[in-house]
Every structure is written in C-alpha cells, then in structure tokens.
Design an enzyme around this catalytic site. Structure first.
Site, PDB file in Angstrom:
ATOM      1  CB  SER A  16     -11.290   6.200   5.673  1.00 23.58           C
ATOM      2  OG  SER A  16     -11.253   7.513   5.738  1.00 23.58           O
TER       3      SER A  16
ATOM      4  CE  LYS B  12     -13.715   8.237   8.866  1.00 23.93           C
ATOM      5  NZ  LYS B  12     -12.985   7.246   8.288  1.00 23.93           N
TER       6      LYS B  12
END
EC number: 3.4.21.89
Length: 153
Positions: free
Chosen positions: A25, A65
């Site tokens: 990701s 993230k």
C-alpha cells in the site's frame, strides 16, 4: 550499516521500534518486506503533521500510511487529485497514472484525528474506507528504512 539501528535500539528501547512493512500500500515509497525504525516518542508533544509517515494500530494489526490531512481540514480526491481545503496537493510519491478516475469526499477531518492514505492508492485500504484515525492510535513516525538499505532493491 546495522550499527546505527542496533545502537538506537540498545540506547533506549522506548526510543525506536522496528516495524516490517507487510503490504504494497505504500509503494513506491516503501516496499513489502522493508524494515523500518519508528520513533515512538514523535507525537508526545505535538500531533502528526501532513506528509508524516505514521504507524498506527488498525483492525488488521500495525499499519503504515501517510498523513494527508489533519483535524479541521477538508479532504477530497477528484479524478485522482488529492485536495485539502479546496487546493490540489502535490504528491511526488504517488504515480498519477495509478489514481486516475478516483473520487472521494469531500469530508472534514474531526478534532483529534488524522486522515491517512497509502501512496499506492489503487492497492491501499486507508481512511477512505475506515475513516480518520484517532491520534491516540498513532504509535509513532517512520524515521528510517534500514533494510534493505535506502537506494537498494
């Protein structure tokens, strides 16, 4: 090369924490299998800021993230372009060819939270799905990729 990370871990086990990236990701910034050092104290006195790479406790374990918006911001994605408070955000780590046609929001980021996205938007489960992340769940800021060495595959 491993002397610096080892010294940091020995100097204060609460200063940094080793974390392994488990997903794609955050590509191309971080690859699955990369090993990171995370500053566990980074947010004791101030909340995360835009652009920070953060580690937090998610429903599926530890996640990494990028913070793209903070409390009070309005965030949207229009045709793949991230907008914060109505202004397009330059994102050098995101390949625009992989986000064309994506839409989200607009949504206001509530107090005490941050809005996080993966750099690999097409293959990231992030705040678009699970909502803003409470700052209390953020466990640290990525300070170093130590394996493989930066610049090495």
């Amino acid at each position: 090369m491993l002397v610096v990370p080892a010294a940091l871990l020995v100097a204060g086990t609460l200063l940094v924490e080793p974390v392994r990236v488990e997903s794609t990701s955050m590509e191309p910034t971080l690859l699955a299998g990369d090993h990171l050092l995370v500053d566990d104290r980074a947010y004791r006195d101030a909340p995360p800021g835009r652009g920070d790479l953060v580690v937090f406790d998610g429903s599926d374990g530890t996640l990494v993230k990028r913070v793209v918006a903070v409390a009070g911001d309005t965030v949207a994605i229009e045709d793949g372009v991230l907008e914060v408070d109505g202004r397009a955000v330059e994102e050098p780590a995101v390949d625009p060819r992989t986000v064309d046609g994506m839409y989200f929001g607009p949504a206001r980021v509530p107090d005490g939270t941050v809005f996080v996205l993966g750099d690999n938007r097409r293959h990231s489960v992030d705040s678009r799905q699970f909502g803003p992340v409470p700052v209390t769940k953020v466990t640290g800021r990525v300070i170093l990729r130590w394996w493989p060495r930066p610049g090495r595959p």
